[in-house]
Design a protein around this motif. Structure first.
Motif, PDB file in Angstrom:
ATOM      1  N   MET A   1     -35.723  11.044 -43.896  1.00 23.15           N
ATOM      2  CA  MET A   1     -34.625  10.140 -43.585  1.00 23.15           C
ATOM      3  C   MET A   1     -34.153  10.420 -42.167  1.00 23.15           C
ATOM      4  O   MET A   1     -33.979  11.560 -41.778  1.00 23.15           O
ATOM      5  CB  MET A   1     -33.488  10.343 -44.577  1.00 23.15           C
ATOM      6  N   THR A   2     -33.944   9.369 -41.400  1.00 23.35           N
ATOM      7  CA  THR A   2     -33.363   9.462 -40.077  1.00 23.35           C
ATOM      8  C   THR A   2     -32.098   8.639 -40.078  1.00 23.35           C
ATOM      9  O   THR A   2     -32.086   7.519 -40.575  1.00 23.35           O
ATOM     10  CB  THR A   2     -34.338   8.917 -39.010  1.00 23.35           C
ATOM     11  N   THR A   3     -31.033   9.177 -39.562  1.00 18.98           N
ATOM     12  CA  THR A   3     -29.790   8.421 -39.506  1.00 18.98           C
ATOM     13  C   THR A   3     -29.510   8.020 -38.067  1.00 18.98           C
ATOM     14  O   THR A   3     -29.947   8.694 -37.139  1.00 18.98           O
ATOM     15  CB  THR A   3     -28.615   9.247 -40.063  1.00 18.98           C
ATOM     16  N   PRO A   4     -28.775   6.923 -37.874  1.00 15.42           N
ATOM     17  CA  PRO A   4     -28.473   6.480 -36.513  1.00 15.42           C
ATOM     18  C   PRO A   4     -27.751   7.578 -35.738  1.00 15.42           C
ATOM     19  O   PRO A   4     -27.038   8.341 -36.335  1.00 15.42           O
ATOM     20  CB  PRO A   4     -27.557   5.283 -36.722  1.00 15.42           C
ATOM     21  N   PRO A   5     -27.914   7.667 -34.411  1.00 15.19           N
ATOM     22  CA  PRO A   5     -28.822   6.871 -33.587  1.00 15.19           C
ATOM     23  C   PRO A   5     -30.267   7.368 -33.717  1.00 15.19           C
ATOM     24  O   PRO A   5     -30.500   8.534 -33.964  1.00 15.19           O
ATOM     25  CB  PRO A   5     -28.297   7.081 -32.174  1.00 15.19           C
ATOM     26  N   TYR A   6     -31.183   6.466 -33.524  1.00 13.34           N
ATOM     27  CA  TYR A   6     -32.602   6.769 -33.691  1.00 13.34           C
ATOM     28  C   TYR A   6     -33.223   7.162 -32.364  1.00 13.34           C
ATOM     29  O   TYR A   6     -32.842   6.642 -31.325  1.00 13.34           O
ATOM     30  CB  TYR A   6     -33.336   5.543 -34.251  1.00 13.34           C
ATOM     31  N   PRO A   7     -34.239   8.031 -32.420  1.00 14.08           N
ATOM     32  CA  PRO A   7     -35.003   8.313 -31.196  1.00 14.08           C
ATOM     33  C   PRO A   7     -35.719   7.047 -30.734  1.00 14.08           C
ATOM     34  O   PRO A   7     -36.006   6.156 -31.531  1.00 14.08           O
ATOM     35  CB  PRO A   7     -36.022   9.368 -31.632  1.00 14.08           C
ATOM     36  N   ALA A   8     -36.023   6.996 -29.442  1.00 13.18           N
ATOM     37  CA  ALA A   8     -36.734   5.838 -28.895  1.00 13.18           C
ATOM     38  C   ALA A   8     -38.072   5.656 -29.609  1.00 13.18           C
ATOM     39  O   ALA A   8     -38.752   6.621 -29.947  1.00 13.18           O
ATOM     40  CB  ALA A   8     -36.960   6.020 -27.399  1.00 13.18           C
ATOM     41  N   VAL A   9     -38.427   4.412 -29.852  1.00 13.24           N
ATOM     42  CA  VAL A   9     -39.691   4.077 -30.494  1.00 13.24           C
ATOM     43  C   VAL A   9     -40.793   4.159 -29.445  1.00 13.24           C
ATOM     44  O   VAL A   9     -40.646   3.673 -28.327  1.00 13.24           O
ATOM     45  CB  VAL A   9     -39.631   2.658 -31.101  1.00 13.24           C
ATOM     46  N   THR A  10     -41.893   4.773 -29.823  1.00  7.87           N
ATOM     47  CA  THR A  10     -43.016   4.931 -28.893  1.00  7.87           C
ATOM     48  C   THR A  10     -43.937   3.712 -28.945  1.00  7.87           C
ATOM     49  O   THR A  10     -43.913   2.931 -29.903  1.00  7.87           O
ATOM     50  CB  THR A  10     -43.833   6.191 -29.229  1.00  7.87           C
ATOM     51  N   ASP A  11     -44.762   3.596 -27.919  1.00  6.83           N
ATOM     52  CA  ASP A  11     -45.765   2.524 -27.906  1.00  6.83           C
ATOM     53  C   ASP A  11     -46.729   2.674 -29.080  1.00  6.83           C
ATOM     54  O   ASP A  11     -47.153   1.680 -29.673  1.00  6.83           O
ATOM     55  CB  ASP A  11     -46.544   2.528 -26.590  1.00  6.83           C
ATOM     56  N   ALA A  12     -47.058   3.908 -29.446  1.00 11.90           N
ATOM     57  CA  ALA A  12     -47.958   4.144 -30.576  1.00 11.90           C
ATOM     58  C   ALA A  12     -47.307   3.664 -31.873  1.00 11.90           C
ATOM     59  O   ALA A  12     -47.982   3.058 -32.720  1.00 11.90           O
ATOM     60  CB  ALA A  12     -48.322   5.618 -30.671  1.00 11.90           C
ATOM     61  N   GLU A  13     -46.013   3.916 -32.051  1.00 14.35           N
ATOM     62  CA  GLU A  13     -45.308   3.446 -33.252  1.00 14.35           C
ATOM     63  C   GLU A  13     -45.252   1.922 -33.291  1.00 14.35           C
ATOM     64  O   GLU A  13     -45.449   1.309 -34.343  1.00 14.35           O
ATOM     65  CB  GLU A  13     -43.899   4.038 -33.304  1.00 14.35           C
ATOM     66  N   LEU A  14     -45.014   1.315 -32.134  1.00 17.90           N
ATOM     67  CA  LEU A  14     -45.007  -0.156 -32.077  1.00 17.90           C
ATOM     68  C   LEU A  14     -46.371  -0.722 -32.426  1.00 17.90           C
ATOM     69  O   LEU A  14     -46.462  -1.771 -33.074  1.00 17.90           O
ATOM     70  CB  LEU A  14     -44.542  -0.638 -30.704  1.00 17.90           C
ATOM     71  N   ALA A  15     -47.442  -0.033 -32.027  1.00 17.30           N
ATOM     72  CA  ALA A  15     -48.798  -0.482 -32.369  1.00 17.30           C
ATOM     73  C   ALA A  15     -49.027  -0.381 -33.880  1.00 17.30           C
ATOM     74  O   ALA A  15     -49.612  -1.282 -34.487  1.00 17.30           O
ATOM     75  CB  ALA A  15     -49.834   0.340 -31.613  1.00 17.30           C
ATOM     76  N   VAL A  16     -48.546   0.688 -34.502  1.00 14.56           N
ATOM     77  CA  VAL A  16     -48.670   0.821 -35.955  1.00 14.56           C
ATOM     78  C   VAL A  16     -47.873  -0.286 -36.640  1.00 14.56           C
ATOM     79  O   VAL A  16     -48.364  -0.920 -37.585  1.00 14.56           O
ATOM     80  CB  VAL A  16     -48.207   2.217 -36.435  1.00 14.56           C
ATOM     81  N   LEU A  17     -46.672  -0.540 -36.165  1.00 15.84           N
ATOM     82  CA  LEU A  17     -45.848  -1.603 -36.753  1.00 15.84           C
ATOM     83  C   LEU A  17     -46.542  -2.959 -36.629  1.00 15.84           C
ATOM     84  O   LEU A  17     -46.534  -3.753 -37.569  1.00 15.84           O
ATOM     85  CB  LEU A  17     -44.461  -1.644 -36.098  1.00 15.84           C
ATOM     86  N   ARG A  18     -47.135  -3.219 -35.486  1.00 10.08           N
ATOM     87  CA  ARG A  18     -47.862  -4.486 -35.288  1.00 10.08           C
ATOM     88  C   ARG A  18     -48.993  -4.607 -36.303  1.00 10.08           C
ATOM     89  O   ARG A  18     -49.192  -5.669 -36.896  1.00 10.08           O
ATOM     90  CB  ARG A  18     -48.409  -4.575 -33.867  1.00 10.08           C
ATOM     91  N   ALA A  19     -49.718  -3.523 -36.507  1.00 10.24           N
ATOM     92  CA  ALA A  19     -50.810  -3.537 -37.478  1.00 10.24           C
ATOM     93  C   ALA A  19     -50.270  -3.716 -38.900  1.00 10.24           C
ATOM     94  O   ALA A  19     -50.844  -4.462 -39.701  1.00 10.24           O
ATOM     95  CB  ALA A  19     -51.625  -2.257 -37.377  1.00 10.24           C
TER      96      ALA A  19
END
Length: 175
Positions: A1-19
């Motif tokens: 679990m992560t609570t706000p505020p969140y760490p910046a989203v990485t390009d790799a995470e955005l690529a996983v989300l896109r997939a």
């Protein structure tokens, strides 16, 4: 679990989300819950998207196997059963508290008049979308959203077992 505020989203995470989504993710503020392998499972989404649209679903379920499992429960008409849990005063009180918690988490990223008081999944009095309720339960942790917890408990998917590399699991097929 992560609570706000969140760490910046990485390009790799955005690529996983896109997939996972089959399209670019919109308004991602951070990863609110992760698979045991580290892949995103739930994203925290801005209450107002870049195009100006209000977006009430702060906790958005992205993991393909988790979304398939919630879709299966909805197709199997489990929602009325889960809604029946709200007949218990303690469950109803906890569900209202989950609604309040959800709104507070989203408010940390701005208030949007068009969605004021609206959380997700039918909270605080109905069960409308198991995807949203499971997303909240995963992001907030066990014991916060009783209906989201119950949906996760009834599903074939588990946050404690990685199926990210299993294409069949991504479609909701049993392993």
């Amino acid at each position: 679990m992560t609570t706000p505020p969140y760490p910046a989203v990485t390009d790799a995470e955005l690529a996983v989300l896109r997939a996972q989504l089959g399209r670019p993710a919109r308004g991602v503020l951070g990863i609110a819950a992760r698979c045991v392998c580290g892949n995103p499972t739930v994203v925290a989404t801005a209450p107002r998207l870049d195009d100006g649209s209000p977006f009430p679903t702060f906790y958005y379920l992205t993991h393909p196997a988790a979304t398939a499992a919630m879709s299966t429960l909805e197709a199997e008409h489990v929602m009325p059963e889960l809604a029946g849990l709200l007949d218990d005063a303690d469950v109803a009180d906890a569900y209202r508290a989950a609604h309040t918690s959800y709104l507070a988490d989203r408010a940390a990223y701005g208030e949007v008049d068009e969605i004021a008081g609206i959380s997700a999944g039918g909270m605080p009095t109905r069960v409308k979308c198991l995807h949203a309720l499971a997303g909240h339960a995963l992001a907030a942790g066990p014991g916060v959203n009783p209906i989201g917890d119950a949906a996760l408990a009834r599903s074939t998917w588990s946050p404690s077992r990685c199926v990210c590399a299993d294409p069949g699991a991504a479609r909701g097929e049993a392993a």
